[in-house]
Design an enzyme around this catalytic site. Structure first.
Site, PDB file in Angstrom:
ATOM      1  N   ASP A 228      17.098  15.255  35.461  1.00  0.00           N
ATOM      2  CA  ASP A 228      18.259  15.522  34.731  1.00  0.00           C
ATOM      3  C   ASP A 228      18.272  16.893  34.115  1.00  0.00           C
ATOM      4  O   ASP A 228      17.720  17.637  34.808  1.00  0.00           O
ATOM      5  CB  ASP A 228      18.063  14.461  33.415  1.00  0.00           C
ATOM      6  CG  ASP A 228      19.376  14.184  32.734  1.00  0.00           C
ATOM      7  OD1 ASP A 228      20.084  15.008  32.110  1.00  0.00           O
ATOM      8  OD2 ASP A 228      19.724  12.842  32.654  1.00  0.00           O
ATOM      9  N   HIS A 286      21.223  16.327  27.207  1.00  0.00           N
ATOM     10  CA  HIS A 286      21.442  15.166  27.869  1.00  0.00           C
ATOM     11  C   HIS A 286      19.870  14.485  28.393  1.00  0.00           C
ATOM     12  O   HIS A 286      19.711  13.261  28.253  1.00  0.00           O
ATOM     13  CB  HIS A 286      22.198  15.306  29.167  1.00  0.00           C
ATOM     14  CG  HIS A 286      22.585  14.083  30.144  1.00  0.00           C
ATOM     15  ND1 HIS A 286      22.040  13.678  30.891  1.00  0.00           N
ATOM     16  CD2 HIS A 286      23.833  13.348  29.855  1.00  0.00           C
ATOM     17  CE1 HIS A 286      22.530  12.204  31.513  1.00  0.00           C
ATOM     18  NE2 HIS A 286      23.761  12.280  30.612  1.00  0.00           N
ATOM     19  N   SER A 480      25.094   6.758  31.161  1.00  0.00           N
ATOM     20  CA  SER A 480      23.832   7.608  31.283  1.00  0.00           C
ATOM     21  C   SER A 480      23.079   7.198  30.123  1.00  0.00           C
ATOM     22  O   SER A 480      21.456   7.236  30.240  1.00  0.00           O
ATOM     23  CB  SER A 480      24.066   9.177  30.672  1.00  0.00           C
ATOM     24  OG  SER A 480      24.422   9.929  31.851  1.00  0.00           O
TER      25      SER A 480
END
Length: 670
Positions: A228, A286, A480
């Site tokens: 990620d 994220h 996600s």
């Protein structure tokens, strides 16, 4: 939306425009073009410019490696294969390099897997990708040429800081199991139906973590690679659970352990080929948010909890940060493949992948199509699956987000049969408005849905709260966010298996994950409100999601029970349930009789059982009034024979009760 099926249609009649390749074949031009086109993987539509991945034949790669030896101290720009080098010259080659760097510890198995045959070619971005690929594919020594595809994160909307969400005043107790102050806002772990979080919330729409935590909280022998954005490894709620490469000396600029990466202490930045730098801005949160759901440190008096974050005593699973996104850069096939191989070579047993191809840009429509591509990324994932890094399972577990395009199929790579693809559920059991669904989707998990509560606290309460960059906390939504719930529960399950001495094959463990679920289809009726891309209100027809969200929504407690070997019995809520425990034993022999049943008071309270369970006619009658889970011990006699004076042997068997509205009142048997 209609899925495109013409991924390779453009390949049928692509002209070869490089004069240097026209004389490389004795075949007619049409035959030569078709042969070259057959070597291409994916299309140039969504590919990185000035970059192609080349897979050389086994014999040819030896020549390439010998050529590399003559380029000591400089950038390699020639392969030692004359025809291929002519193509490189025509396209303005900048570099030719092995895709997977040499890891001296794992080079033998790297070569056995054929990964040493992949090379990255970088060249003038003004060159036509399609023409360059066909020219390379026309060279006999080239087996395949892959367009370097772009991937994207599976998150919808931007992060909302907790401090700006209006939710701080609504923080509630986490039930006493851990002392983390914001656990009460993490409805995704245990949803009590707290309407202060959101008026439409429904109790039981969660991953059922609290009961699981009573059995296991994590184990540092389990390493989860977060593929990620960079994880903020010095975040106060993550630092203690970060993986540490003991063979590397921090900050000395040297590859101390010989794995091909310098200063990879907590992972590596595969975008820039450098050590990780902790992200500090919210738009770089994220990976940090995902990591927090997997393993934020529990019971440390700080922030939030993670599913496998331990008890605050150094016993959480470890997070390895494999950075494939860096600002506007990254997220391409070559970077992703390198990161996944690194995870395999450095001890990870789970890869957490909240990214994928955009189905509109890369319309892969079948497992056969994806599998036959034999892309560098797929070969790296195969290598990961084939690597045993945890004593509890014989290979690697691969978990992907399904995607956020509201598409009637999972995005690839997650849709592939060997991987787990996760859809997103909201805090009222309904499918999130953005989630992909349908073929390729395997299981659901909480992922949040801002537009259910957008009039209340700006939609934060119905999203997922976790760690974000800058040492802070914030809300995100997306598949996600659903994906790390499954990764975290998988890590918790492997931790429990290690602690109980259980071992599983990959197939067995994936089966446990995908069958430890509660039903979601009963909530796939009617419609729900959401906001369109242009900002107007609309209604989402939920019936399309029925039978399309995977096997159900994951239940951490059930996962541990199935690892333990304890039978889970589903029961309904609000009505009397009749359970025949003998139905779960062999053929349900009449020579087994039920004598008594006991349920601990703590579990009675949790399940809302206000009167004693009753044994009647060899069955157990029980009424649960709250969603939850608990243990039931049944005393039976085996080998009874009515009227004979032979009473059989007294035995006790433990069962787990899982109370949800979606379960039938008869325990699923009668």
């Amino acid at each position: 939306m209609k899925i495109k099926t013409d991924l390779f249609c453009w390949l049928a009649a692509v002209p070869l425009l490089f004069s240097c390749t026209e004389n490389l074949h004795e075949d007619t031009p049409d035959v030569a073009e078709g042969a070259a086109a057959g070597k291409l993987i994916f299309s140039p539509a969504n590919a990185v410019k000035g970059s192609l991945l080349v897979y050389f034949s086994e014999d040819a790669v030896e020549r390439v490696e010998k050529s590399a030896l003559t380029k000591a101290g400089g950038v390699m720009t020639r392969s030692g294969i004359d025809d291929f080098d002519s193509v490189l010259e025509n396209i303005g080659v900048k570099s030719l390099s092995r895709l997977f760097p040499v890891d001296v510890r794992n080079e033998e198995r790297t070569r056995k897997a054929g990964l040493h045959r992949w090379y990255t070619v970088r060249f003038d971005e003004g060159a036509d990708l399609k023409e360059a690929a066909l020219a390379m594919a026309s060279v006999a020594e080239v087996s395949r040429v892959e367009f370097n595809q772009k991937l994207k994160t599976a998150t919808d909307l931007k992060v909302t800081p907790l401090s700006e969400s209006g939710m701080l005043t609504k923080a509630a107790s986490g039930g006493g199991i851990f002392n983390d102050p914001y656990l009460g806002l993490q409805w995704n772990y245990e949803n009590t139906g707290n309407t202060e979080i959101y008026s439409g919330i429904k109790a039981g729409a969660d991953a059922n973590c609290t009961q699981a935590w009573k059995l296991c909280k994590g184990d540092p022998r389990v390493i989860v690679a977060v593929v990620d954005q960079a994880v903020q490894y010095d975040h106060p709620d993550l630092a203690a659970n970060m993986w540490v490469n003991s063979g590397e000396v921090p900050g000395n600029g040297t590859d101390d352990d010989g794995n091909g990466m310098a200063d990879d202490v907590h992972g590596f930045n595969f975008v820039k080929g450098t050590a990780l730098v902790p992200p500090s801005t919210l738009d770089a949160s994220h990976g940090t948010h995902v990591a927090g759901t997997v393993a934020a440190v529990n019971n440390n008096g700080e922030g939030v909890c993670g599913i496998a974050g331990g008890s605050g005593s150094g016993d959480g699973v470890r997070i390895m940060s494999c950075q494939i996104f860096d600002g506007e850069e990254g997220g391409s096939s070559d970077i992703t493949a390198k990161a996944i191989k690194y995870a395999a070579d450095n001890g990870a047993c789970i890869i957490q992948c909240s990214f994928g191809y955009d189905p509109e840009e890369i319309p892969i429509s079948s497992d056969e199509e994806y599998g036959q591509s034999a892309s560098a990324e797929k070969q790296a994932i195969d290598y990961f699956i084939g690597t045993k890094n945890c004593d509890a399972v014989d290979g690697g577990i691969v978990i992907f987000a399904a995607g956020n395009e509201t598409y009637p199929t999972s995005a690839y790579p997650g849709a592939y049969k060997d991987y787990i693809s996760v859809t997103s559920m909201s805090c009222d059991f309904t499918p999130a408005y953005y989630t992909n669904y349908g073929p390729g989707c395997n299981i659901a998990a909480p992922g949040g849905d801002a537009y259910q509560s957008y009039l209340e606290n700006g939609g934060s309460g119905s999203q997922i709260l976790s760690t974000v960059a800058g040492g802070e906390y914030g809300y995100f939504q997306g598949t996600s966010m659903a994906c790390p719930h499954v990764s975290g529960i998988a890590a918790l399950g492997l931790s429990y298996a290690l602690q109980t001495g259980k071992t599983f094959s990959i197939q067995e463990f994936n089966t446990i994950l995908l069958t430890s679920v509660n039903g979601i289809d009963r909530y796939c009726t009617g419609s729900k409100q959401y906001v369109t891309e242009v900002g107007s209100l609309a209604r989402l027809d939920l019936s399309a999601y029925r039978n399309n969200m995977g096997t159900g929504y994951i239940d951490a407690f059930q996962v541990l029970m199935n690892i333990r070997g304890t039978t889970c019995i589903p029961v309904g809520i609000g009505k009397q349930t009749t359970i025949d425990p003998t139905a779960y034993i062999g053929d349900g022999s009449p020579r087994i009789s039920v004598s008594s049943v006991s349920i601990p008071q703590e579990d009675r309270t949790r399940l809302g059982i206000t009167s004693d369970p009753v044994v009647f006619g060899g069955k157990i009658l029980v009424t649960c009034t709250r969603p939850g889970s608990g243990m039931m011990t049944v005393t039976m006699r085996a080998g009874t024979n009515s009227g004979s004076g032979m009473f059989g042997k007294t035995i006790e068997k433990e069962f787990a009760l899982i109370a949800r509205e979606s379960h039938p009142e008869n325990g699923g048997w009668l």
